[in-house]
Design an enzyme around this catalytic site. Structure first.
Site, PDB file in Angstrom:
ATOM      1  N   SER A 147     -23.376 -27.877 -24.687  1.00  0.00           N
ATOM      2  CA  SER A 147     -24.241 -27.646 -25.849  1.00  0.00           C
ATOM      3  C   SER A 147     -25.245 -26.525 -25.661  1.00  0.00           C
ATOM      4  O   SER A 147     -25.945 -26.175 -26.614  1.00  0.00           O
ATOM      5  CB  SER A 147     -24.983 -28.939 -26.195  1.00  0.00           C
ATOM      6  OG  SER A 147     -24.067 -29.921 -26.641  1.00  0.00           O
ATOM      7  N   GLU A 164       0.783  -1.234   0.000  1.00  0.00           N
ATOM      8  CA  GLU A 164       0.000   0.000   0.000  1.00  0.00           C
ATOM      9  C   GLU A 164       0.818   1.289   0.000  1.00  0.00           C
ATOM     10  O   GLU A 164       0.377   2.288  -0.564  1.00  0.00           O
ATOM     11  CB  GLU A 164      -0.936   0.001   1.222  1.00  0.00           C
ATOM     12  CG  GLU A 164      -1.971  -1.109   1.212  1.00  0.00           C
ATOM     13  CD  GLU A 164      -2.936  -0.985   0.053  1.00  0.00           C
ATOM     14  OE1 GLU A 164      -3.461   0.122  -0.184  1.00  0.00           O
ATOM     15  OE2 GLU A 164      -3.151  -1.997  -0.643  1.00  0.00           O
TER      16      GLU A 164
END
Length: 804
Positions: free
Chosen positions: A407, A126
């Site tokens: 499918s 950070e």
């Protein structure tokens, strides 16, 4: 010639003498100045250097005065509500309570109890120069603002001091007023408090996900230990979470694992650059897998899945950022219909969960299910099934992205064909009646990528109309069709329908036709909802309203748009109606409403899908196989006592029960379709009109080729007559079409199977009565034979080789 020179002693006369100066008088120091040229053109608009300097000095004075005033006037306030964050309340669409997201989990610890390497990991993630920099970094703030404005992504220019001020003293709202206060409080705090004090406060107030506030709560939530026992690797992972807590949780969001690992490596590499970690120590570190989620008891059952899905929707659509939402106090009214939510959970329990027996069948431990239901007219998610219980199976099966859709992707290929007016390799328009060569392992032509997929059961169908190929889910037909249409065009159509472009394995290759991409159940429901609404896409939503006190949070615009033409969507729907009436999805007839749908079975039977809709309700249900201990995908062979699991079996039955109960108060509604030219001329196939009971045969419908461990029966007289009536003519025509079209042998497909299970009997591969014609060639196959019936060609492998 006269001399023009002046006489001696004469003073030369100036041709132009200044006014008031006697001619011939030399210019001296007291001579009047030459007048300035007037400012003309653009110079009239440009400020003088004196004016410019004065403005700069004035602005500097004002800025300095503002900084002094701000520093004197802004005091360090007491801790805000975020330090004792509230719960959010989630409501069903009728206003009744769905869930609360739990009490805040926070335990403060002194900095001395936090290992040094864990502190350094947070700094590496950070703010690497925290101990040497000022409380604010104006250059970083300007750089972050510029990157955000120029489209490089939202970035934070805040130091750890500023983030601590935001977490503890202010709030997460994105306003200029809050940012100004943050700036001045951070400066004052940096002058009055030590760096250790600020870092300790930051580590105790930051949100790490899993409802954990502070490093101690995070250590317990992810690794089940106190912060003092965290390793460097574990500390680096917790530091990784600060950037995006839920996204980088590799347990609840496995699809983000690569991004989380990249961020984790970034943290460790930063520690090496700052010399907090040696290269040797860095090389020995391995990723520390976090533990399972321990959900709050108030989020048991389906509530936890719903809350997490809604949270993800809110943050992903930037309605609120994660920290702001975690601050709590929001009243969130959702689109979830309480009755339909119960109906969906009951359908899964009745049709699948109640039949599981892990003690007798160990494979039943792998069975998972996910489902989503959307109102296509509004895009509202009205029900979602995420798993058996959020406190037991924490990954939401309705939103995960790690199973092939199989499918269920094939309708998108045909919709793209109609949308783009596509033609076959020999120039014929692609319609439901177009004949394709459905032979097993037929080499796809028109592409440089060698591809020869297998049909389920190794069946060769010969020339077969697209409608029948959809009914029976013939792989070779759609593998060829996607090349005829264009893989890039097909991908664009799928994205337009609602499939995210970032979906894993969403690549434009011939195999995409068989559903190799890994879209979520929610994504597929969105796409099928677009088809159901005649090609008009309304972005899905979970939200009706969000309020906090008297403030209403604005929601994103969801204006519908026409994704594909009505003709493309409706013609696709007409074929999916045939799948339910005549093909692999007949179990859906039990819903008692006109329906259109598609089955799908993923590679190695790891997932089985049923995606279907009525005119006013779209629902997708999927079964998945996953090892509960390792989280790896597993095959469903043998699950629930069935040799194979297909989309037309349990998923279709779940869909039918849910749809029947969800729509019990409404009359059946027929589809209102506008079809492409020639689509209505498709000959209706012959097939059972009602779901079959175990072992029951329908007159006129031959059984599929024999499969191991599956019951079979004798052929009836009518089907035998159909076989005899077309054996010679059709086989000759098929052989001729293959010879002329080039029947190449290729490798096995991805392994998708697509069949219907009705009471233990697989019906995919049944004949459906397409009319034969005369033999002919062509790359897409040719009609052959003259018999009234139609049947698949003989299999190319013995039955023992059908199953892998």
């Amino acid at each position: 010639m006269s001399d023009q020179s002046p006489p001696p002693g004469w003073t030369p006369r100036d041709p132009v003498a200044p006014a008031g100066q006697p001619a011939g008088q030399p210019a001296g120091p007291h001579t009047a100045p030459k007048p300035k040229r007037p400012r003309t053109g653009w110079r009239r608009l440009a400020p003088t250097w004196r004016l410019a300097l004065g403005c700069v000095l004035l602005l500097a004075l004002l800025l300095f005065g503002t900084l002094i005033a701000g520093y004197l006037l802004v005091d360090i306030p007491p801790a805000n509500a975020a330090a004792t964050a509230q719960s959010n309340v989630y409501l069903y669409s009728d206003g009744s309570q769905l869930a609360r997201d739990g009490e805040v989990n926070r335990v403060n610890v002194p900095l001395s109890q936090i290992p040094r390497t864990v502190q350094e990991a947070v700094l590496a993630a950070e703010d690497r120069d925290f101990y040497s920099e000022r409380a604010v970094d104006p250059k970083a703030m300007v750089r972050a603002a510029w990157n955000t404005l120029t489209g490089k992504g939202k970035q934070s220019g805040s130091t750890i001091t500023q983030q601590y001020v935001k977490n503890y003293y202010l709030g997460q709202e994105q306003t200029i007023k809050r940012k100004v206060k943050e700036f001045f409080i951070a400066i004052k705090l940096g002058r009055e408090k030590s760096k250790d004090y600020i870092l300790e406060g930051y580590l105790n107030t930051s949100y790490f996900g899993r409802n954990a506030y502070g490093i101690q709560a995070a250590a317990q939530a992810y690794y089940g230990k106190d912060v003092g026992r965290l390793t460097t690797a574990e500390g680096a992972y917790l530091a990784t979470l600060l950037n995006s807590p839920s996204t980088f949780d590799v347990v609840t969001h496995p699809r983000s694992r690569d991004r989380a690992l990249a961020r984790w490596n970034y943290v460790l590499d930063g520690m090496v650059k700052k010399k907090w970690l040696t290269e040797t120590e860095r090389a020995a570190i391995r990723f520390p897998e976090p533990g399972k989620v321990r959900a709050a008891s108030g989020l048991s059952g389906q509530r936890g899945y719903l809350v997490e899905a809604i949270k993800d929707y809110i943050t992903e659509h930037e309605i609120l950022d994660e920290n702001t939402l975690a601050e709590g106090g929001y009243r969130i009214t959702t689109t979830i219909d309480r009755r339909r939510q119960t109906d969906l959970a009951d359908a899964v329990d009745d049709q699948m969960v109640s039949k599981l027996d892990p003690e007798q069948r160990p494979v039943d431990r792998f069975v998972r299910a996910g489902g989503t239901s959307i109102d296509p007219a509004t895009g509202k998610v009205v029900a979602m099934y995420g798993g058996i219980d959020y406190t037991k199976q924490y990954v939401n099966n309705a939103t995960r992205h790690d199973y092939q859709v199989a499918s269920t992707f094939k309708p998108f290929v045909f919709a793209s064909a109609v949308q783009n007016d596509s033609r076959t390799q020999d120039g014929r328009p692609i319609t439901p009646a177009t004949l394709y060569n459905g032979d097993n392992r037929r080499r796809v032509v028109g592409t440089r990528i060698p591809y020869a997929p297998e049909n389920e059961g190794q069946i060769s169908y010969g020339p077969i109309p697209v409608t029948t190929a959809t009914d029976l889910s013939v792989n070779t037909v759609f593998a060829q069709m996607v090349v005829d249409v264009g893989t890039a065009k097909t991908k664009r159509t799928a994205i337009a329908l609602g499939i995210p472009e970032s979906t894993p394995n969403f690549t434009a290759t011939p195999a995409m036709a068989l559903g190799t991409m890994q879209a979520s159940v929610l994504d597929m429901t969105q796409a099928y909802a677009t088809l159901a609404d005649h090609g008009r896409r309304t972005p899905y939503t979970f939200l009706e309203k969000i309020t906090k006190g008297d403030t209403t949070v604005p929601l994103p615009d969801r204006t519908p748009r026409q994704a594909v033409s009505r003709e493309a969507a409706d013609t696709t729907t007409s074929m999916l109606i045939s799948v339910v009436d005549n093909g692999t999805g007949t179990a859906a007839l039990a819903a008692g409403h006109p329906a259109a749908g598609k089955t799908g079975t993923a590679e190695l039977d790891r997932a089985a899908w049923f995606a279907a809709y009525t005119p006013n309700l779209v629902t997708v249900v999927a079964m998945m196989g996953q090892d509960p201990d390792t989280g790896t995908p597993e095959s469903l062979y043998g699950a629930l006592g069935q040799a194979r699991i297909g989309g037309g079996g349990y998923p279709a039955r779940i869909w039918a029960q849910y749809t029947k109960t969800a729509l019990e108060a409404t009359d059946p509604v027929d589809f209102d379709l506008e079809l492409q030219p020639g689509a209505a001329a498709t000959p209706p196939p012959f097939a059972p009109q009602t779901p079959q009971e175990p072992g029951q045969a329908t007159p006129g419908t031959p059984f599929p080729p024999e499969r191991p461990n599956r019951p079979t029966g004798p052929r009836d007289e009518q089907s035998q007559g159909q076989d005899e009536g077309q054996d010679q003519g059709q086989d000759q025509g098929q052989d001729q079409g293959q010879d002329q079209g080039g029947q190449d042998q290729g490798g096995r497909t991805e392994g998708q199977q697509d069949r219907q299970e009705t009471g233990g009997r697989t019906t995919e591969g049944q004949t459906t009565g397409s009319t034969g014609g005369t033999g002919g060639g062509g790359t897409t196959g040719a009609p052959g034979g003259t018999g009234e019936g139609w049947r698949p060609r003989t299999r190319t492998r013995p039955p023992s080789e059908y199953l892998e």
